[in-house]
Write a protein that holds these residues in place. Structure first.
Motif, PDB file in Angstrom:
ATOM      1  N   LEU A  29      -2.940   4.029  -6.343  1.00 30.13           N
ATOM      2  CA  LEU A  29      -3.991   3.286  -5.638  1.00 30.13           C
ATOM      3  C   LEU A  29      -5.342   3.509  -6.331  1.00 30.13           C
ATOM      4  CD1 LEU A  29      -4.468   1.506  -3.057  1.00 30.13           C
ATOM      5  CD2 LEU A  29      -5.285   3.613  -1.975  1.00 30.13           C
ATOM      6  N   LYS A  34     -10.406   7.950   0.020  1.00 32.20           N
ATOM      7  CA  LYS A  34      -9.354   8.691  -0.671  1.00 32.20           C
ATOM      8  C   LYS A  34      -9.764  10.148  -0.729  1.00 32.20           C
ATOM      9  CE  LYS A  34      -6.924   7.615  -4.702  1.00 32.20           C
ATOM     10  NZ  LYS A  34      -6.718   6.766  -5.887  1.00 32.20           N
ATOM     11  N   LEU A  62       0.853  -1.198   0.000  1.00 36.02           N
ATOM     12  CA  LEU A  62       0.000   0.000   0.000  1.00 36.02           C
ATOM     13  C   LEU A  62       0.885   1.243   0.000  1.00 36.02           C
ATOM     14  CD1 LEU A  62      -2.725   1.477   0.368  1.00 36.02           C
ATOM     15  CD2 LEU A  62      -2.492   1.094   2.837  1.00 36.02           C
ATOM     16  N   ALA A  63       1.972   1.204   0.771  1.00 39.49           N
ATOM     17  CA  ALA A  63       2.872   2.362   0.863  1.00 39.49           C
ATOM     18  C   ALA A  63       3.409   2.727  -0.516  1.00 39.49           C
ATOM     19  CB  ALA A  63       4.026   2.052   1.821  1.00 39.49           C
ATOM     20  N   LEU A  98      -3.184   4.959  10.015  1.00 38.95           N
ATOM     21  CA  LEU A  98      -2.916   4.518   8.642  1.00 38.95           C
ATOM     22  C   LEU A  98      -3.434   5.562   7.648  1.00 38.95           C
ATOM     23  CD1 LEU A  98      -1.979   2.162   6.726  1.00 38.95           C
ATOM     24  CD2 LEU A  98      -4.338   1.326   6.829  1.00 38.95           C
ATOM     25  N   ASN A 125       0.647  -0.781   9.380  1.00 37.45           N
ATOM     26  CA  ASN A 125       1.562   0.068   8.638  1.00 37.45           C
ATOM     27  C   ASN A 125       1.289  -0.121   7.143  1.00 37.45           C
ATOM     28  OD1 ASN A 125       4.061   0.751   7.306  1.00 37.45           O
ATOM     29  ND2 ASN A 125       4.981   0.743   9.357  1.00 37.45           N
ATOM     30  N   ALA A 126       1.419   0.961   6.356  1.00 39.16           N
ATOM     31  CA  ALA A 126       1.130   0.845   4.917  1.00 39.16           C
ATOM     32  C   ALA A 126       2.086  -0.119   4.207  1.00 39.16           C
ATOM     33  CB  ALA A 126       1.188   2.228   4.265  1.00 39.16           C
ATOM     34  N   LYS A 127       3.241  -0.379   4.828  1.00 37.44           N
ATOM     35  CA  LYS A 127       4.181  -1.330   4.212  1.00 37.44           C
ATOM     36  C   LYS A 127       3.793  -2.776   4.508  1.00 37.44           C
ATOM     37  CE  LYS A 127       8.255   1.560   4.023  1.00 37.44           C
ATOM     38  NZ  LYS A 127       9.428   2.014   4.751  1.00 37.44           N
ATOM     39  N   ASN A 180      -1.141   8.537   7.541  1.00 41.67           N
ATOM     40  CA  ASN A 180       0.128   8.257   6.861  1.00 41.67           C
ATOM     41  C   ASN A 180      -0.019   8.019   5.370  1.00 41.67           C
ATOM     42  OD1 ASN A 180       1.450   8.499   9.268  1.00 41.67           O
ATOM     43  ND2 ASN A 180       1.448   6.300   9.708  1.00 41.67           N
ATOM     44  N   THR A 181      -1.248   7.857   4.907  1.00 38.07           N
ATOM     45  CA  THR A 181      -1.434   7.585   3.473  1.00 38.07           C
ATOM     46  C   THR A 181      -2.243   8.693   2.799  1.00 38.07           C
ATOM     47  OG1 THR A 181      -3.358   6.222   4.060  1.00 38.07           O
ATOM     48  CG2 THR A 181      -1.291   5.066   3.641  1.00 38.07           C
ATOM     49  N   VAL A 230       0.655   4.225  -2.731  1.00 37.93           N
ATOM     50  CA  VAL A 230       0.305   5.602  -2.350  1.00 37.93           C
ATOM     51  C   VAL A 230       1.403   6.556  -2.839  1.00 37.93           C
ATOM     52  CG1 VAL A 230       0.083   7.148  -0.347  1.00 37.93           C
ATOM     53  CG2 VAL A 230      -1.186   4.998  -0.412  1.00 37.93           C
ATOM     54  N   ASP A 231       2.665   6.130  -2.675  1.00 36.88           N
ATOM     55  CA  ASP A 231       3.802   6.966  -3.096  1.00 36.88           C
ATOM     56  C   ASP A 231       3.753   7.302  -4.575  1.00 36.88           C
ATOM     57  OD1 ASP A 231       4.839   7.153  -0.639  1.00 36.88           O
ATOM     58  OD2 ASP A 231       6.513   5.760  -0.930  1.00 36.88           O
TER      59      ASP A 231
END
Ligand code: ADP
Ligand code: MG
Length: 223
Positions: free
Chosen positions: A126, A222, A117-118, A205, A152-154, A208-209, A121-122
């Motif tokens: 998504l 979103k 997910l991280a 979460l 965590n998104a990771k 952070n996203t 998003v980066d």
């Protein structure tokens, strides 16, 4: 002498804070997670990082908690065909790089490792359909009483899962961060307190996203 499974360090596909992740040399359905040597990890200044250094057993305790929670969860599935929101864990194998934990491999469309997910998003990748998969997984975390204190998104990976030797539908899977990973357990979990903890993790979460958390409907939105 024990025969060790030989892992080529070149076949490393990912690394977390605690573990390096390798392709299985002979089984494409699985990954092998090996604890990273203390010296190769950056010193962290947060609470768990300090605890790691003061008490190396904390790290092992976290891994133990994860396996414990996996077992507890699998032994109390709501139905036999329940759609499990976490990655399957298949026990251990002795390798040339140390003890390896076998886990199911979440597969990307190109056959490589599923994206986190991280990462999505980066790169602004998504899609709404993937957000729907993520929200479905979050729904099942609440629904099933799983203890997950590190959303965590990771730790969310998108991709296909193997059913026997065949790849199934695209899914979103929590691959790490389940079990009470806190260095000192702070909650005695009841369904209610677990939901409160999950809600808090989802709010973090979302922050952070760059999303928002609708706590009433229990969905990420979103922005
Ligand atoms: N089952 C899996 N399928 C695909 N990728 C995975 C899987 N498990 C872990 N990964 C990848 O490896 C990274 C590190 O694994 P993780 O288990 O989170 O290690 P750590 O405990 O060190 O955080 C993840 O962020 C993810 O990118
Ligand atoms: Mg992780």
């Amino acid at each position: 002498m024990t025969q060790l499974l030989q892992i080529d360090p070149e076949t490393q596909v990912a690394a977390g804070v605690q573990r390096s992740v390798f392709r299985h040399p002979t089984d494409q359905t699985k990954l092998i997670k090996v604890l990273r040597p203390e010296t190769s990890r950056a010193a962290r200044s947060n609470f768990n990082g300090v605890m790691d250094r003061l008490f190396p057993s904390t790290r092992l305790r976290q891994i133990r908690k994860e396996y414990q929670e996996y077992l507890r969860f699998m032994l109390s599935l709501p139905t036999p065909d329940y759609h499990v929101p976490i990655s399957h864990m298949f026990g251990f194998v002795q390798t040339n790089l140390g003890l390896g934990g076998l886990t199911e491999r979440i597969v990307a469309p190109d056959g490589g490792l599923g994206e986190t997910l991280a990462a999505m998003v980066d790169t602004n990748a998504l899609a709404q359909s993937d957000l729907a998969l993520l929200n479905d997984t979050i729904h099942r975390l609440f629904d099933s009483g799983l203890r997950a204190s590190d959303l965590n998104a990771k730790n969310f990976v998108f991709g296909q899962r193997y059913v026997a030797d065949t790849l199934g539908a695209r899914d979103c899977v929590l691959v790490d961060g389940f079990g009470d990973i806190h260095a000192i357990p702070v909650r005695s979990m009841t369904p209610w307190s677990n939901h409160v903890a999950l809600s808090r993790s989802c709010l973090k979460l979302a922050r952070n996203t760059g999303m928002t958390w609708d706590n009433k409907r229990r969905v990420l939105i979103k922005a």
